[in-house]
Scaffold this active site. Structure first.
Site, PDB file in Angstrom:
ATOM      1  N   GLU A  79       0.868  -1.176   0.000  1.00  0.00           N
ATOM      2  CA  GLU A  79       0.000   0.000   0.000  1.00  0.00           C
ATOM      3  C   GLU A  79       0.905   1.226   0.000  1.00  0.00           C
ATOM      4  O   GLU A  79       1.837   1.325   0.806  1.00  0.00           O
ATOM      5  CB  GLU A  79      -0.908   0.048   1.230  1.00  0.00           C
ATOM      6  CG  GLU A  79      -1.739   1.346   1.255  1.00  0.00           C
ATOM      7  CD  GLU A  79      -2.756   1.449   2.394  1.00  0.00           C
ATOM      8  OE1 GLU A  79      -2.790   0.562   3.258  1.00  0.00           O
ATOM      9  OE2 GLU A  79      -3.517   2.440   2.390  1.00  0.00           O
TER      10      GLU A  79
ATOM     11  N   ASN B 204      -4.364   5.094  -2.124  1.00  0.00           N
ATOM     12  CA  ASN B 204      -5.566   5.670  -1.499  1.00  0.00           C
ATOM     13  C   ASN B 204      -6.109   6.810  -2.339  1.00  0.00           C
ATOM     14  O   ASN B 204      -5.360   7.706  -2.723  1.00  0.00           O
ATOM     15  CB  ASN B 204      -5.227   6.208  -0.109  1.00  0.00           C
ATOM     16  CG  ASN B 204      -4.867   5.090   0.841  1.00  0.00           C
ATOM     17  OD1 ASN B 204      -5.731   4.359   1.322  1.00  0.00           O
ATOM     18  ND2 ASN B 204      -3.576   4.914   1.089  1.00  0.00           N
TER      19      ASN B 204
ATOM     20  N   GLU C 292      -7.806   2.255  -3.249  1.00  0.00           N
ATOM     21  CA  GLU C 292      -8.517   2.118  -1.975  1.00  0.00           C
ATOM     22  C   GLU C 292      -9.372   3.360  -1.768  1.00  0.00           C
ATOM     23  O   GLU C 292      -8.861   4.474  -1.755  1.00  0.00           O
ATOM     24  CB  GLU C 292      -7.521   1.972  -0.812  1.00  0.00           C
ATOM     25  CG  GLU C 292      -6.706   0.693  -0.902  1.00  0.00           C
ATOM     26  CD  GLU C 292      -5.930   0.375   0.366  1.00  0.00           C
ATOM     27  OE1 GLU C 292      -6.046   1.131   1.367  1.00  0.00           O
ATOM     28  OE2 GLU C 292      -5.207  -0.640   0.366  1.00  0.00           O
TER      29      GLU C 292
ATOM     30  N   ASP D  76     -12.032   0.783   1.678  1.00  0.00           N
ATOM     31  CA  ASP D  76     -11.065   0.961   2.774  1.00  0.00           C
ATOM     32  C   ASP D  76     -11.784   1.235   4.090  1.00  0.00           C
ATOM     33  O   ASP D  76     -12.920   1.709   4.090  1.00  0.00           O
ATOM     34  CB  ASP D  76     -10.167   2.159   2.426  1.00  0.00           C
ATOM     35  CG  ASP D  76      -8.828   2.113   3.134  1.00  0.00           C
ATOM     36  OD1 ASP D  76      -8.574   1.185   3.910  1.00  0.00           O
ATOM     37  OD2 ASP D  76      -8.016   3.038   2.897  1.00  0.00           O
TER      38      ASP D  76
ATOM     39  N   GLU E 240      -5.951  -4.797   7.919  1.00  0.00           N
ATOM     40  CA  GLU E 240      -4.823  -3.916   8.202  1.00  0.00           C
ATOM     41  C   GLU E 240      -4.609  -3.850   9.705  1.00  0.00           C
ATOM     42  O   GLU E 240      -5.484  -4.234  10.486  1.00  0.00           O
ATOM     43  CB  GLU E 240      -5.079  -2.522   7.632  1.00  0.00           C
ATOM     44  CG  GLU E 240      -6.344  -1.880   8.178  1.00  0.00           C
ATOM     45  CD  GLU E 240      -6.587  -0.486   7.622  1.00  0.00           C
ATOM     46  OE1 GLU E 240      -6.048  -0.153   6.556  1.00  0.00           O
ATOM     47  OE2 GLU E 240      -7.326   0.257   8.274  1.00  0.00           O
TER      48      GLU E 240
HETATM   49  P1  C2E Z   1      -5.115   3.988   5.930  1.00  0.00           P
HETATM   50  O1  C2E Z   1      -5.461   3.991   4.480  1.00  0.00           O
HETATM   51  O2  C2E Z   1      -6.017   3.250   6.839  1.00  0.00           O
HETATM   52  O3  C2E Z   1      -3.632   3.463   6.016  1.00  0.00           O
HETATM   53  C1  C2E Z   1      -3.144   2.608   7.000  1.00  0.00           C
HETATM   54  C2  C2E Z   1      -2.498   3.388   8.104  1.00  0.00           C
HETATM   55  O4  C2E Z   1      -2.251   2.503   9.184  1.00  0.00           O
HETATM   56  C3  C2E Z   1      -1.122   3.951   7.728  1.00  0.00           C
HETATM   57  O5  C2E Z   1      -0.949   5.147   8.451  1.00  0.00           O
HETATM   58  C4  C2E Z   1      -0.203   2.882   8.254  1.00  0.00           C
HETATM   59  O6  C2E Z   1       1.111   3.354   8.487  1.00  0.00           O
HETATM   60  C5  C2E Z   1      -0.894   2.524   9.527  1.00  0.00           C
HETATM   61  N1  C2E Z   1      -0.545   1.177   9.977  1.00  0.00           N
HETATM   62  C6  C2E Z   1      -0.089   0.168   9.228  1.00  0.00           C
HETATM   63  N2  C2E Z   1       0.101  -0.935   9.940  1.00  0.00           N
HETATM   64  C7  C2E Z   1      -0.235  -0.624  11.204  1.00  0.00           C
HETATM   65  C8  C2E Z   1      -0.263  -1.380  12.433  1.00  0.00           C
HETATM   66  O7  C2E Z   1       0.083  -2.550  12.503  1.00  0.00           O
HETATM   67  N3  C2E Z   1      -0.702  -0.715  13.528  1.00  0.00           N
HETATM   68  C9  C2E Z   1      -1.096   0.587  13.487  1.00  0.00           C
HETATM   69  N4  C2E Z   1      -1.498   1.146  14.617  1.00  0.00           N
HETATM   70  N5  C2E Z   1      -1.104   1.314  12.352  1.00  0.00           N
HETATM   71  C10 C2E Z   1      -0.671   0.717  11.223  1.00  0.00           C
HETATM   72  P2  C2E Z   1      -0.450   6.465   7.743  1.00  0.00           P
HETATM   73  O8  C2E Z   1       0.620   6.157   6.748  1.00  0.00           O
HETATM   74  O9  C2E Z   1      -0.164   7.435   8.832  1.00  0.00           O
HETATM   75  O10 C2E Z   1      -1.721   6.924   6.938  1.00  0.00           O
HETATM   76  C11 C2E Z   1      -2.841   7.418   7.609  1.00  0.00           C
HETATM   77  C12 C2E Z   1      -3.997   7.622   6.681  1.00  0.00           C
HETATM   78  O11 C2E Z   1      -3.769   8.721   5.780  1.00  0.00           O
HETATM   79  C13 C2E Z   1      -4.279   6.445   5.780  1.00  0.00           C
HETATM   80  O12 C2E Z   1      -5.009   5.489   6.496  1.00  0.00           O
HETATM   81  C14 C2E Z   1      -5.086   7.104   4.679  1.00  0.00           C
HETATM   82  O13 C2E Z   1      -6.427   7.239   5.061  1.00  0.00           O
HETATM   83  C15 C2E Z   1      -4.453   8.472   4.593  1.00  0.00           C
HETATM   84  N6  C2E Z   1      -3.551   8.496   3.449  1.00  0.00           N
HETATM   85  C16 C2E Z   1      -2.237   8.132   3.401  1.00  0.00           C
HETATM   86  N7  C2E Z   1      -1.743   8.331   2.156  1.00  0.00           N
HETATM   87  C17 C2E Z   1      -2.759   8.825   1.405  1.00  0.00           C
HETATM   88  C18 C2E Z   1      -2.879   9.226   0.032  1.00  0.00           C
HETATM   89  O14 C2E Z   1      -1.950   9.133  -0.789  1.00  0.00           O
HETATM   90  N8  C2E Z   1      -4.099   9.694  -0.362  1.00  0.00           N
HETATM   91  C19 C2E Z   1      -5.156   9.777   0.497  1.00  0.00           C
HETATM   92  N9  C2E Z   1      -6.315  10.242   0.007  1.00  0.00           N
HETATM   93  N10 C2E Z   1      -5.082   9.394   1.772  1.00  0.00           N
HETATM   94  C20 C2E Z   1      -3.900   8.923   2.223  1.00  0.00           C
HETATM   95 CA    CA Z   2      -7.699   2.026   7.507  1.00  0.00          CA
HETATM   96 CA    CA Z   3      -5.798   2.630   2.898  1.00  0.00          CA
END
Ligand code: C2E
Ligand code: CA
Ligand code: CA
Length: 393
Positions: free
Chosen positions: A171, A229, A261, A291, A348
């Site tokens: 991802e 995403n 997603e 998602d 996830e």
């Molecule tokens: P998401 O799509 O639900 O992405 C998964 C988030 O969970 C990611 O946080 C990831 O680093 C984190 N994660 C992964 N494995 C674990 C785990 O085992 N435990 C816990 N506690 N967390 C875990 P991240 O990278 O901080 O991203 C946060 C959110 O920001 C994403 O949630 C998504 O909604 C958004 N996001 C990130 N990149 C993009 C993008 O390019 N476009 C858009 N529209 N949204 C994005």
């Molecule tokens: Ca999520």
């Molecule tokens: Ca996602």
């Protein structure tokens, strides 16, 4: 450490007192109702470190007492106790957090010494359970500049098959390399981008880099799906499917390798455009994942309406499944629903071996989470893949 125990049952106060003294907490105050608790808090201003609070009490209930803690002992950490439904406890815990209190945890009665010990070990780690605060205060104009300057880039988190453990995809998660703030996490700029009409430009950059990276991995013999995403507001560009198709062709990868997603975001979008675009994305062979399934933003109505190929269960249900019957039921039902709709089930937030075993036993297809791998720069993925193959069970 000064501890206040609030419970209308003398037996609970006594047994908790014994457990606490056994753990070395000698300074214990007891209240048999909310009124007494309030009096004690006022008598010891700023001195109480931990409050054990029962929810169901005659007179002032535990929820009211929480407000008293906010007013009179705001630095105290709280432990909520109840013989009620675990969801009542969970709701009260959320309430305490939203009051800004530090919540060590909740105790469902009957209370055991092991539970109490576990919670108090957390008390010794002050930062561990503080709600995370976005430490970045960014301006929309700065974000627009950063996007234009190419400062947004994806890191990649592995997705592996629960049946056999094969590394099947990643991802892409956006990061902002800010010239003065350093690395900014998505929670600090995605909502801002969505609110200020900047998300399309941001999505473009993440998509473009992710698809190109995917092509590079393919050329090295590492065939991976890449999930990107997209926000609801991205679905206003009718040329999105054609645009992504051109990019995939340019990178030499099949459309089926690219999964979008989708989370229904806070801003209502044009349903006609959404249907038009998602249908054409599917016709071109792209994958479409719903998602954060199970949260307010991803609903049954969306599942019925849109041609998804994958259902991605939100991490709160995975994390909660081992301790909460409600989370586990939601997880099980989501898997069941996905099966019936013939969707791939991804989970996830898999953080431990026990969670891995559980989601594997429930028949989920793909897993992602810290137990498997953290998000990392694209250049590290090939080495990670080799390490993953070599990793013992
Ligand atoms: P998401 O799509 O639900 O992405 C998964 C988030 O969970 C990611 O946080 C990831 O680093 C984190 N994660 C992964 N494995 C674990 C785990 O085992 N435990 C816990 N506690 N967390 C875990 P991240 O990278 O901080 O991203 C946060 C959110 O920001 C994403 O949630 C998504 O909604 C958004 N996001 C990130 N990149 C993009 C993008 O390019 N476009 C858009 N529209 N949204 C994005
Ligand atoms: Ca999520
Ligand atoms: Ca996602």
């Amino acid at each position: 450490m000064k501890v206040l125990v609030v419970d209308d049952h003398a037996f609970i106060r006594r047994s908790l007192g014994v457990m606490l003294r056994g753990l070395g907490y000698a300074d214990i105050l007891e209240a048999e109702n909310g009124e007494q608790a309030l009096t004690l808090m006022r008598a010891h201003p700023g001195q109480i470190d931990i409050v054990f609070c029962d929810l169901m009490m005659p007179g002032r209930d535990g929820i009211e007492t929480l407000r008293d803690v906010v007013e009179n002992a705001p630095k105290a950490a709280v432990v909520l106790m109840s013989g009620e439904d675990e969801r009542v406890l969970g709701a009260a815990g959320d309430l305490a957090v939203s009051h800004g209190l530090r919540v060590l945890g909740t105790l469902a009665k009957p209370i055991t010494a092991d539970q109490v010990r576990g919670l108090l070990t957390r008390a010794a780690r002050p930062e561990a359970h503080r709600p995370k605060r976005a430490a970045f205060d960014v301006e929309p104009a700065d974000l627009a500049r950063g996007i234009a300057a190419g400062e947004i880039f994806p890191v990649y988190q592995p997705k592996v098959s629960l049946d056999g453990g094969a590394f099947v995809g990643v991802e892409a998660l956006a990061r902002w390399r800010h010239p003065t703030l350093g690395l900014v996490p998505p929670d600090a700029f995605i909502p801002l981008a969505e609110a200020h009409g900047l998300i399309c430009g941001l999505t473009d950059q993440v998509l473009h880099q992710s698809i190109a990276q995917c092509g590079v991995w393919h050329a090295k013999g590492l065939v991976l799906d890449v999930s990107v995403n997209v926000s609801g507001e991205d679905f206003v560009r009718l040329d999105l499917p054609e645009d992504i198709l051109a990019q995939a062709r340019g990178a030499g990868i099949e459309p089926a390798r690219v999964v979008l997603e989708v989370t229904e975001s806070r801003i209502a979008n044009d349903p006609t455009a959404l249907l038009d675009i998602t249908a054409r994305l599917r016709l071109k062979g792209f994958g479409l994942s719903i998602d954060d399934f199970g949260t307010g933003f991803s609903s049954m109505a969306q599942l019925r309406r849109l041609p998804f190929t994958e259902l991605k269960i939100d991490r709160q249900f995975v994390g909660g499944a081992l301790t909460s019957d409600a989370s586990r039921s939601i997880l099980e039902s989501s898997v069941d629903l996905a099966r019936k709709l013939k969707l791939t089930v991804a989970v996830e937030g898999v953080e431990t071996r026990a969670e891995w075993d559980l989601v594997a036993a429930l028949g989920c297809d793909l897993a992602q989470g810290y137990f498997i791998g953290r998000p990392m720069p694209g250049a590290e993925i090939v080495a990670w893949a080799a390490g993953w193959r070599a990793r013992p069970d």
